[in-house]
Design a protein around this motif. Structure first.
Motif, short mmCIF file in Angstrom:
data_model
loop_
_atom_site.label_atom_id
_atom_site.label_comp_id
_atom_site.label_asym_id
_atom_site.label_seq_id
_atom_site.Cartn_x
_atom_site.Cartn_y
_atom_site.Cartn_z
N TRP A 32 12.30 -26.09 47.89
CA TRP A 32 13.02 -24.59 48.71
C TRP A 32 14.20 -24.66 49.89
O TRP A 32 13.40 -26.06 50.70
N GLU A 33 14.12 -23.98 50.31
CA GLU A 33 15.37 -23.41 51.51
C GLU A 33 14.35 -22.84 52.32
O GLU A 33 13.52 -22.41 52.05
N LYS A 34 14.37 -22.99 53.70
CA LYS A 34 14.13 -22.40 54.36
C LYS A 34 13.34 -21.27 55.01
O LYS A 34 12.48 -20.99 55.23
N GLU A 36 13.71 -19.54 52.75
CA GLU A 36 12.79 -19.21 51.55
C GLU A 36 11.33 -19.10 51.62
O GLU A 36 9.78 -17.78 51.39
#
Length: 66
Positions: A32-34, A36
Protein backbone atom coordinates in the motif's frame (compact mmCIF):
# COMPACT_ATOMS: atom_id res chain seq x y z
CA UNK A 1 -27.89 -18.65 -26.03
CA UNK A 2 -24.60 -18.09 -24.19
CA UNK A 3 -24.13 -19.29 -20.64
CA UNK A 4 -22.44 -17.14 -17.99
CA UNK A 5 -20.42 -18.79 -15.23
CA UNK A 6 -19.32 -16.94 -12.09
CA UNK A 7 -16.21 -18.23 -10.32
CA UNK A 8 -14.90 -17.05 -6.96
CA UNK A 9 -11.42 -15.50 -7.02
CA UNK A 10 -8.82 -18.17 -6.44
CA UNK A 11 -11.12 -20.99 -7.56
CA UNK A 12 -10.25 -23.14 -10.53
CA UNK A 13 -13.01 -23.49 -13.13
CA UNK A 14 -14.10 -27.11 -13.65
CA UNK A 15 -12.58 -27.38 -17.14
CA UNK A 16 -9.33 -25.59 -16.28
CA UNK A 17 -7.23 -28.68 -15.72
CA UNK A 18 -6.63 -31.71 -13.59
CA UNK A 19 -6.93 -31.76 -9.80
CA UNK A 20 -3.21 -32.45 -9.32
CA UNK A 21 -2.16 -29.42 -11.34
CA UNK A 22 -1.28 -26.40 -9.17
CA UNK A 23 -3.01 -23.15 -10.07
CA UNK A 24 -2.36 -19.64 -8.80
CA UNK A 25 -5.24 -17.27 -9.48
CA UNK A 26 -3.58 -14.02 -8.33
CA UNK A 27 -0.09 -12.74 -7.81
CA UNK A 28 1.28 -11.42 -4.53
CA UNK A 29 -0.46 -8.21 -3.42
CA UNK A 30 1.35 -4.96 -4.01
CA UNK A 31 2.30 -2.86 -0.97
CA UNK A 32 0.00 0.00 0.00
CA UNK A 33 0.97 3.59 -0.56
CA UNK A 34 1.09 5.86 2.48
CA UNK A 35 -1.98 7.84 1.35
CA UNK A 36 -3.99 4.62 1.01
CA UNK A 37 -3.17 3.66 4.59
CA UNK A 38 -4.12 7.13 5.83
CA UNK A 39 -7.38 6.96 3.87
CA UNK A 40 -8.33 3.68 5.54
CA UNK A 41 -7.38 4.92 9.02
CA UNK A 42 -9.33 8.17 8.61
CA UNK A 43 -12.34 6.32 7.18
CA UNK A 44 -12.45 3.88 10.10
CA UNK A 45 -12.00 6.74 12.59
CA UNK A 46 -14.81 8.79 11.03
CA UNK A 47 -17.03 5.70 10.98
CA UNK A 48 -16.46 4.99 14.67
CA UNK A 49 -17.01 8.66 15.58
CA UNK A 50 -20.24 8.65 13.55
CA UNK A 51 -21.50 5.57 15.34
CA UNK A 52 -20.78 7.16 18.72
CA UNK A 53 -22.51 10.44 17.80
CA UNK A 54 -25.54 8.78 16.23
CA UNK A 55 -25.81 6.27 19.07
CA UNK A 56 -25.75 9.10 21.60
CA UNK A 57 -28.39 11.10 19.69
CA UNK A 58 -30.65 8.05 19.41
CA UNK A 59 -30.20 7.36 23.12
CA UNK A 60 -31.05 10.97 24.07
CA UNK A 61 -33.96 11.68 21.71
CA UNK A 62 -35.59 8.31 21.07
CA UNK A 63 -34.82 5.85 23.85
CA UNK A 64 -35.24 8.25 26.78
CA UNK A 65 -38.93 8.80 25.89
CA UNK A 66 -39.87 5.31 27.06
Amino acid sequence: MSETMTVRPGAVPPAAGTASESHVAIDAPEPWEKWETQLVVWSVGIGIAGLIVLGTLINIFILDKY
